[in-house]
Design a protein around this motif. Structure first.
Motif, PDB file in Angstrom:
ATOM      1  N   LEU A  11      -2.089   3.607   3.061  1.00  0.00           N
ATOM      2  CA  LEU A  11      -2.009   3.367   4.337  1.00  0.00           C
ATOM      3  C   LEU A  11      -3.227   2.676   4.923  1.00  0.00           C
ATOM      4  N   GLU A  12      -4.151   2.700   4.090  1.00  0.00           N
ATOM      5  CA  GLU A  12      -5.510   1.708   4.262  1.00  0.00           C
ATOM      6  C   GLU A  12      -5.055   0.435   4.410  1.00  0.00           C
ATOM      7  N   LYS A  13      -4.436  -0.046   3.058  1.00  0.00           N
ATOM      8  CA  LYS A  13      -4.289  -1.489   3.285  1.00  0.00           C
ATOM      9  C   LYS A  13      -3.134  -2.000   4.012  1.00  0.00           C
ATOM     10  N   LEU A  14      -2.118  -1.031   4.379  1.00  0.00           N
ATOM     11  CA  LEU A  14      -1.095  -1.451   5.365  1.00  0.00           C
ATOM     12  C   LEU A  14      -1.820  -1.756   6.698  1.00  0.00           C
ATOM     13  N   LYS A  15      -2.840  -1.159   7.063  1.00  0.00           N
ATOM     14  CA  LYS A  15      -3.758  -1.528   8.309  1.00  0.00           C
ATOM     15  C   LYS A  15      -4.223  -3.160   8.343  1.00  0.00           C
ATOM     16  N   GLY A  16      -4.186  -3.451   7.076  1.00  0.00           N
ATOM     17  CA  GLY A  16      -4.603  -4.885   6.910  1.00  0.00           C
ATOM     18  C   GLY A  16      -3.609  -6.161   7.052  1.00  0.00           C
ATOM     19  N   LEU A  17      -2.384  -5.476   7.276  1.00  0.00           N
ATOM     20  CA  LEU A  17      -1.118  -6.340   7.553  1.00  0.00           C
ATOM     21  C   LEU A  17      -0.364  -6.153   8.540  1.00  0.00           C
ATOM     22  N   SER A  18      -0.040  -7.164   9.290  1.00  0.00           N
ATOM     23  CA  SER A  18       0.431  -7.281  10.441  1.00  0.00           C
ATOM     24  C   SER A  18       2.270  -7.579  10.201  1.00  0.00           C
ATOM     25  N   GLY A  19       3.029  -6.858  10.778  1.00  0.00           N
ATOM     26  CA  GLY A  19       4.526  -6.858  10.715  1.00  0.00           C
ATOM     27  C   GLY A  19       5.076  -6.377   9.383  1.00  0.00           C
ATOM     28  N   TRP A  20       4.281  -5.877   8.284  1.00  0.00           N
ATOM     29  CA  TRP A  20       4.828  -5.182   7.237  1.00  0.00           C
ATOM     30  C   TRP A  20       5.122  -3.691   7.522  1.00  0.00           C
ATOM     31  N   ARG A  21       6.198  -3.302   6.890  1.00  0.00           N
ATOM     32  CA  ARG A  21       6.643  -1.934   6.998  1.00  0.00           C
ATOM     33  C   ARG A  21       6.699  -1.213   5.580  1.00  0.00           C
ATOM     34  N   ARG A  22       6.340   0.146   5.647  1.00  0.00           N
ATOM     35  CA  ARG A  22       6.460   0.832   4.369  1.00  0.00           C
ATOM     36  C   ARG A  22       7.780   1.674   4.391  1.00  0.00           C
ATOM     37  N   ASN A  23       8.577   1.391   3.321  1.00  0.00           N
ATOM     38  CA  ASN A  23       9.621   2.301   2.979  1.00  0.00           C
ATOM     39  C   ASN A  23       9.627   2.944   1.538  1.00  0.00           C
ATOM     40  N   ARG A  24       9.132   4.086   1.395  1.00  0.00           N
ATOM     41  CA  ARG A  24       8.820   4.919   0.277  1.00  0.00           C
ATOM     42  C   ARG A  24       8.123   4.138  -0.447  1.00  0.00           C
ATOM     43  N   GLN A  25       8.369   3.517  -1.686  1.00  0.00           N
ATOM     44  CA  GLN A  25       7.360   2.707  -2.489  1.00  0.00           C
ATOM     45  C   GLN A  25       7.662   1.334  -2.437  1.00  0.00           C
ATOM     46  N   GLU A  26       7.899   0.943  -1.279  1.00  0.00           N
ATOM     47  CA  GLU A  26       7.947  -0.482  -1.159  1.00  0.00           C
ATOM     48  C   GLU A  26       7.302  -1.100   0.337  1.00  0.00           C
ATOM     49  N   ILE A  27       7.033  -2.168   0.418  1.00  0.00           N
ATOM     50  CA  ILE A  27       6.536  -2.767   1.925  1.00  0.00           C
ATOM     51  C   ILE A  27       7.366  -3.861   1.748  1.00  0.00           C
ATOM     52  N   SER A  28       7.746  -3.955   3.246  1.00  0.00           N
ATOM     53  CA  SER A  28       8.930  -5.241   3.644  1.00  0.00           C
ATOM     54  C   SER A  28       8.463  -5.797   4.909  1.00  0.00           C
ATOM     55  N   ARG A  29       9.006  -6.979   5.069  1.00  0.00           N
ATOM     56  CA  ARG A  29       8.795  -7.639   6.417  1.00  0.00           C
ATOM     57  C   ARG A  29       9.981  -8.721   6.516  1.00  0.00           C
ATOM     58  N   THR A  30      10.427  -9.122   7.715  1.00  0.00           N
ATOM     59  CA  THR A  30      11.451  -9.816   7.721  1.00  0.00           C
ATOM     60  C   THR A  30      11.028 -11.162   8.744  1.00  0.00           C
ATOM     61  N   TYR A  31      11.187 -12.202   8.305  1.00  0.00           N
ATOM     62  CA  TYR A  31      10.533 -13.529   9.063  1.00  0.00           C
ATOM     63  C   TYR A  31      11.824 -14.329   9.582  1.00  0.00           C
ATOM     64  N   ALA A  32      11.706 -14.715  10.875  1.00  0.00           N
ATOM     65  CA  ALA A  32      12.802 -15.318  11.445  1.00  0.00           C
ATOM     66  C   ALA A  32      12.324 -16.949  11.615  1.00  0.00           C
ATOM     67  N   PHE A  33      13.236 -17.827  11.438  1.00  0.00           N
ATOM     68  CA  PHE A  33      13.186 -19.205  11.873  1.00  0.00           C
ATOM     69  C   PHE A  33      14.108 -19.903  12.595  1.00  0.00           C
ATOM     70  N   THR A  72       5.805  -2.637  -7.257  1.00  0.00           N
ATOM     71  CA  THR A  72       5.409  -3.159  -8.375  1.00  0.00           C
ATOM     72  C   THR A  72       6.400  -2.293  -9.314  1.00  0.00           C
ATOM     73  N   HIS A  73       7.470  -2.743  -9.732  1.00  0.00           N
ATOM     74  CA  HIS A  73       8.339  -1.953 -10.596  1.00  0.00           C
ATOM     75  C   HIS A  73       7.902  -1.542 -11.803  1.00  0.00           C
ATOM     76  N   SER A  74       6.929  -2.087 -12.279  1.00  0.00           N
ATOM     77  CA  SER A  74       6.385  -1.497 -13.616  1.00  0.00           C
ATOM     78  C   SER A  74       5.709  -0.484 -13.513  1.00  0.00           C
ATOM     79  N   ALA A  75       4.948  -0.262 -12.182  1.00  0.00           N
ATOM     80  CA  ALA A  75       4.164   0.955 -12.005  1.00  0.00           C
ATOM     81  C   ALA A  75       4.885   1.954 -11.371  1.00  0.00           C
ATOM     82  N   GLY A  76       5.969   1.652 -10.941  1.00  0.00           N
ATOM     83  CA  GLY A  76       7.022   2.683 -10.310  1.00  0.00           C
ATOM     84  C   GLY A  76       6.625   2.814  -8.778  1.00  0.00           C
ATOM     85  N   GLY A  77       6.034   1.835  -8.085  1.00  0.00           N
ATOM     86  CA  GLY A  77       5.589   1.924  -6.734  1.00  0.00           C
ATOM     87  C   GLY A  77       4.587   0.840  -6.414  1.00  0.00           C
ATOM     88  N   LEU A  78       3.943   0.982  -5.383  1.00  0.00           N
ATOM     89  CA  LEU A  78       2.903   0.206  -4.693  1.00  0.00           C
ATOM     90  C   LEU A  78       1.540  -0.092  -5.308  1.00  0.00           C
TER      91      LEU A  78
END
Length: 91
Positions: A11-33, A72-78
């Motif tokens: 949650l703390e690290k997400l505050k430093g990112l703009s536009g990224w969303r958390r879904n369980r053990q992943e973060i994602s963002r969609t960019y449009a061009f 991070t698949h090898s760690a089983g999460g973020l």
């Protein structure tokens, strides 16, 4: 193996990112061009960053949109690597 982050750390690290969303053990963002070629150029840029870090995202390309999913698949999460790559992508 990188250390999996706690819920509080995520949650703390997400505050430093703009536009990224958390879904369980992943973060994602969609960019449009403006079209397919700029979207592909961006995806290739991300691939270069990821290869240098040896930390590879899932990349979904839909014509003019690129969705990146980090975990991070090898760690089983973020881990700190996911947030470091997200910041480099957005720089």
């Amino acid at each position: 193996m990188p250390k999996r982050l706690s819920q509080k750390e995520i949650l703390e690290k997400l505050k430093g990112l703009s536009g990224w969303r958390r879904n369980r053990q992943e973060i994602s963002r969609t960019y449009a061009f403006s079209g397919f070629i700029p979207a592909m150029a961006f995806a290739n840029h991300v691939a270069d960053l990821a290869e240098r870090m040896d930390h590879h995202p899932d990349i979904l390309i839909q014509y003019n949109k690129v969705t990146l999913t980090l975990s991070t698949h090898s760690a089983g999460g973020l881990t700190a690597l996911d947030f470091e790559l997200a910041k480099k992508i957005d720089a």
